[in-house]
Write an enzyme that holds these catalytic residues in place. Structure first.
Site, short mmCIF file in Angstrom:
data_model
loop_
_atom_site.label_atom_id
_atom_site.label_comp_id
_atom_site.label_asym_id
_atom_site.label_seq_id
_atom_site.Cartn_x
_atom_site.Cartn_y
_atom_site.Cartn_z
N HIS A 23 0.85 -1.33 0.22
CA HIS A 23 -0.09 0.23 -0.01
C HIS A 23 0.94 1.26 -0.03
CE1 HIS A 23 -3.94 2.05 0.54
NE2 HIS A 23 -3.33 2.88 1.38
N ASP A 25 0.16 5.50 -1.24
CA ASP A 25 -0.80 6.56 -1.21
C ASP A 25 -0.30 7.70 -2.11
OD1 ASP A 25 -3.67 5.92 -0.20
OD2 ASP A 25 -2.38 5.78 1.74
N GLU A 126 -9.00 1.35 -2.33
CA GLU A 126 -9.21 1.50 -0.84
C GLU A 126 -10.46 2.03 -0.38
OE1 GLU A 126 -6.37 2.88 2.93
OE2 GLU A 126 -6.25 4.14 1.25
N ASP A 323 2.42 1.89 3.73
CA ASP A 323 1.17 3.25 3.97
C ASP A 323 1.99 4.51 3.53
OD1 ASP A 323 -1.06 4.22 3.93
OD2 ASP A 323 -1.63 4.41 5.96
#
Length: 395
Positions: A23, A25, A126, A323
């Site tokens: 993951h 972003d 997500e 993340d």
């Protein structure tokens, strides 16, 4: 083994078995910062002033595959076009940097990218709000290359409970279970990060394919609802799934959980929403932080989670999901995407074998996507696309 030799050994291992990160972003950060003007964020040079992620630091960190999050906020009036913009952003990045990034849809694509020395670029959506209660939209996202769907983000959806919202469905509704079954048929991984523990258990009951947690840590080590309870970790061997440890301080360090709660309460006491970011609210927050320094985790903190998760779920069911560019704060030593070797060095110092670490960084994630593809081939031979609606099942 000295710290230096551990780091050298970590880099050597990552050259052979690079990190599959569950993951990142970056696409949302590019939306927020520059409205997708990729000329304004040249990823071939350091963007450390703006981002956790750029190509030099991905290379330094030993990243060989990245699930780029195509996240959009749940409060957008129409999340589907925004999700398509996020997908378009990832595709533009792949087209812009072909020497470094390679589009990947399958486990075989991931292995091909590794052989070529490029970073396999996959996508994960997500939050179930991105399908707007439509199985046709779910299939459309799969056709565009999305290979996992996180069933919720921070808020409930109509058919699934989030970890950080008030329970409403009690886990998955009948339509939620149909979403999981259709994802199995497609070959799209069911991502259980962000969902309530009840939703985790219902999804494991409903899924005939391995699940993933794209960025979650162990609740027994840090008691935050975003983390995975031990009873769920214990079910991963039977399911075949993978839990990808995250680095977000308030999910990995108990003192950070408590500090975050106190900082939020302080904002509310001064008349602000606990997520307020206005200049006035930030002055209040800064004053609190000066009086109460923010606890900072380290690579060892994350390793504590992995030690526990290995003891409960087994080495075949672990991965990494940092993340990055989705969190304001990061652990010392894991400040950005260049930091993965520090975590691997810490695990080497704890006695993790190179075979174990190869599973953690590369092999488990590739296996789980391949297993989802195998299940999909079987189901597509026997099951037509579902045309159920939320009204027909949850009515």
């Amino acid at each position: 083994m000295t710290a230096l030799s551990s780091l050298e050994a970590a880099r050597e291992l990552l050259a052979a078995f690079p990190v599959v990160d569950g993951h990142n972003d970056l696409p949302w950060a590019l939306r927020e910062q520059v409205r997708y003007d990729l000329d304004a964020r040249d990823l071939t040079v350091s963007q450390a002033a703006h981002l956790h992620t750029d190509l030099p630091r991905l290379r330094e960190g030993g990243v060989g595959a990245q699930f780029w999050s195509v996240y959009v906020r749940a409060d957008l009036p129409d999340p589907v076009p925004a999700t398509l913009e996020q997908i378009d952003c990832v595709r533009q990045l792949i087209d812009r940097y072909p020497a470094d990034l390679r589009a990947a849809l399958t486990a075989a694509d991931m292995e091909a990218a590794r052989a070529e020395g490029r970073i396999a670029s996959l996508m994960g959506a997500e939050g179930g709000h991105s399908i707007a209660n439509s199985l046709g939209t779910l299939r459309g996202l799969y056709a565009l290359g999305v290979r996992y769907l996180t069933l919720t983000h921070n808020d409930n959806v109509d058919w699934a409970d989030s970890a950080t919202d008030e329970p409403r469905a009690g886990g998955l509704t009948a339509f939620g279970r149909e979403v999981v079954r259709e994802m199995n048929r497609l070959g799209m991984l069911v991502d259980l990060s962000h969902v309530a523990a009840t939703t985790m258990r219902d999804a494991l009951d409903a899924s005939s394919a391995p699940v993933v947690f794209s960025h979650s840590s162990a609740r027994a080590v840090c008691d935050h609802p975003r983390n995975i309870p031990d009873d769920v970790l214990e079910r991963l061997p039977a399911n075949g799934g993978v839990a990808m440890v995250t680095f977000v301080p308030k999910f990995v360090l108990q003192a950070a959980v408590e500090w975050t709660a106190a900082a939020s309460e302080n904002l509310r006491a001064h008349g602000f929403h606990d997520l307020a970011t206005t200049p006035e609210a930030m002055k209040v927050h800064q004053a609190f932080q000066e009086a109460h320094p923010r606890p900072v985790p380290t690579a060892a903190t994350v390793a504590d989670h992995l030690d526990h998760m290995r003891a409960v779920a087994g080495i075949d069911h672990l991965g990494i999901g940092g993340d990055y560019d989705g969190t304001a704060f990061t652990p010392d030593g894991l400040n950005d995407v260049s930091g993965y070797p520090n975590l691997i060095a810490e695990l080497l110092d704890r006695g993790w074998s190179k075979a174990d670490l190869a599973k953690l960084t590369w092999q488990n994630a590739v296996r789980v996507l391949g297993a989802a593809e195998d299940v999909s081939r079987e189901l597509r031979a026997t099951r037509a696309p579902s045309h159920a609606t939320i009204e027909s099942l949850d009515g």
